[in-house]
Design an enzyme around this catalytic site. Structure first.
Site: not given
Ligand code: NAD
Ligand code: TYD
Length: 341
Positions: A81, A99, A125-127, A153, A157, A252, A275
């Site tokens: 979450a 959160t 996350t790798d970020e 963000y 994390k 990208n 950007d």
């Molecule tokens: P997402 O935004 O799709 O989902 C997040 C979920 O958390 C949602 O269902 C939301 O309702 C819930 N949530 C948010 N705040 C909450 C709270 N206070 N209490 C309970 N639930 C809450 O995110 P995602 O892309 O599925 O990412 C999931 C996890 O993986 C996150 O921790 C994110 O940092 C990590 N992550 C994601 C990516 C990616 O590429 N998506 C990459 C690296 C790490």
């Molecule tokens: P995003 O999916 O937001 O993931 P993250 O920022 O966690 O890597 O973005 C992925 C890459 O795409 C990032 O370099 C930003 C770029 N991007 C765009 O060029 N246009 C867009 O509208 C969005 C949302 C992201």
């Protein structure tokens, strides 16, 4: 009786894929704890609603009284979450710190107060590592790369990540941390680049490419990620962090051109836009630790095949996409769970 896993954020993109993966591939009971923010969508789990080993708990990780009972029943936690979108964190960081840092601390505190708390996996996350130059390509994040997060963000994390580490060091809690690269696959909220661009291209709209499109991400299929999280749950060493990557670095611009091709559109679909502030240049994961220690490697992330299948999923699931964009999914929550979100 099967063990019970508490998955937080199970109504999100990765969480919903992870819940489905656990129900299909493993034998645990799953409690999906989710606060149903704008990113939480129970339509993503409509196919497992009513599954005998699945239950949903509408709760906010910042309000421990809402989940004390679930903590008492759980054998382990997979904590996903979070507020997850970098652009939103640049606009307003407050929900991210609340959160991702305070909520994580509250969840960890609830966990450590229970009798014999088991494994707690923090999905980071790798970020947290900041960014890398485009060259040399051999330079990648390892688990010992210093944490220098750049966006609000990523900072939030990193706070959760360091808390998970500290709860092991200070209280002896059985925490593990996973740090993964960008995920792709079905059920991703269409504010992230792949579903946003695919939806626009399907509808014949332009796609907003930030800057010159040279920023690089390492793309990991969400089910490879689910499998890796479960591997860490089963076999990770307490207190350790594990990188998870797709061995799949793309700029990208390269990604955008592949999506244009898969959707049958033209190069003129690209709309260069200003950007992102502080835009991280490159993320690249060295995932040799999880490979050498836990025997995990990605098997579902290779492009073009996995990207093509993902684009096809968004083409085939227009109702899911339309409901997210219209807000219709919130009506689904009210009808099926009685939760007003
Ligand atoms: P997402 O935004 O799709 O989902 C997040 C979920 O958390 C949602 O269902 C939301 O309702 C819930 N949530 C948010 N705040 C909450 C709270 N206070 N209490 C309970 N639930 C809450 O995110 P995602 O892309 O599925 O990412 C999931 C996890 O993986 C996150 O921790 C994110 O940092 C990590 N992550 C994601 C990516 C990616 O590429 N998506 C990459 C690296 C790490
Ligand atoms: P995003 O999916 O937001 O993931 P993250 O920022 O966690 O890597 O973005 C992925 C890459 O795409 C990032 O370099 C930003 C770029 N991007 C765009 O060029 N246009 C867009 O509208 C969005 C949302 C992201």
């Amino acid at each position: 009786m099967p063990d019970t896993i508490l998955v937080t954020g199970g109504a999100g993109f990765i969480g919903s894929n992870l819940v489905r993966y656990i129900l299909a591939e493993r034998d645990e009971h799953v409690i999906n704890l989710d606060g149903l923010t704008y990113a939480g969508n129970l339509e993503s789990l409509a196919d497992v609603q009513g599954h005998p080993r699945y239950e949903f708990l509408h709760a906010d990780i910042c309000k421990p009284e809402q989940y004390t009972e679930a903590i008492g029943r759980a054998d382990s936690v997979l904590h996903l979450a979070a507020e997850s979108h970098v652009d939103r964190s640049i606009h307003d960081p407050s929900a991210f710190l609340n959160t991702n840092v305070i909520g994580t601390q509250m969840l960890l505190d609830s966990w450590r107060r229970k009798e014999n708390p088991g494994r707690f996996v923090y999905v980071s996350t790798d970020e947290v590592y900041g960014d890398l130059p485009l060259e040399p390509k051999s330079l990648k994040f390892t688990e010992s790369t210093p944490l220098t997060p750049n966006s609000p963000y990523a900072v939030s994390k990193t706070g959760g990540d360091m808390l998970a580490r500290a709860y092991h060091h200070t209280y002896g809690i059985n925490t593990c941390i996973t740090r993964c690269s960008n995920n792709f696959g079905p059920y991703q909220f269409p504010e992230k680049v792949i579903p946003l661009f695919v939806n626009n291209l399907i509808e014949g709209k332009q796609v907003p490419l930030y800057g010159d499109g040279s920023n690089v991400r390492d793309w990991l299929h969400v089910l490879d990620h689910a499998e890796a999280i479960c591997r860490v749950l089963d076999a990770g060493k307490p207190g350790e962090a594990y990188n998870i990557g797709g061995n799949n670095e793309r700029s990208n611009l390269e990604l955008t051109r592949m999506l244009i091709d898969l959707c049958g559109r033209e190069e003129s679909s690209i709309k260069p836009v200003e950007d992102r502030l502080g835009h991280d240049r490159r993320y690249a994961i060295d995932a040799s630790k999880i490979k050498n220690e836990l025997g995990w490697e990605p098997t579902r992330s290779a492009w073009p095949g996995a990207l093509e299948a993902t684009v096809q999923w968004y083409k085939d699931n227009r109702a899911w996409c339309d409901h997210v964009r219209s807000g219709e999914y919130r009506r689904f929550h009210a009808q099926n769970y009685g939760t007003a979100t």
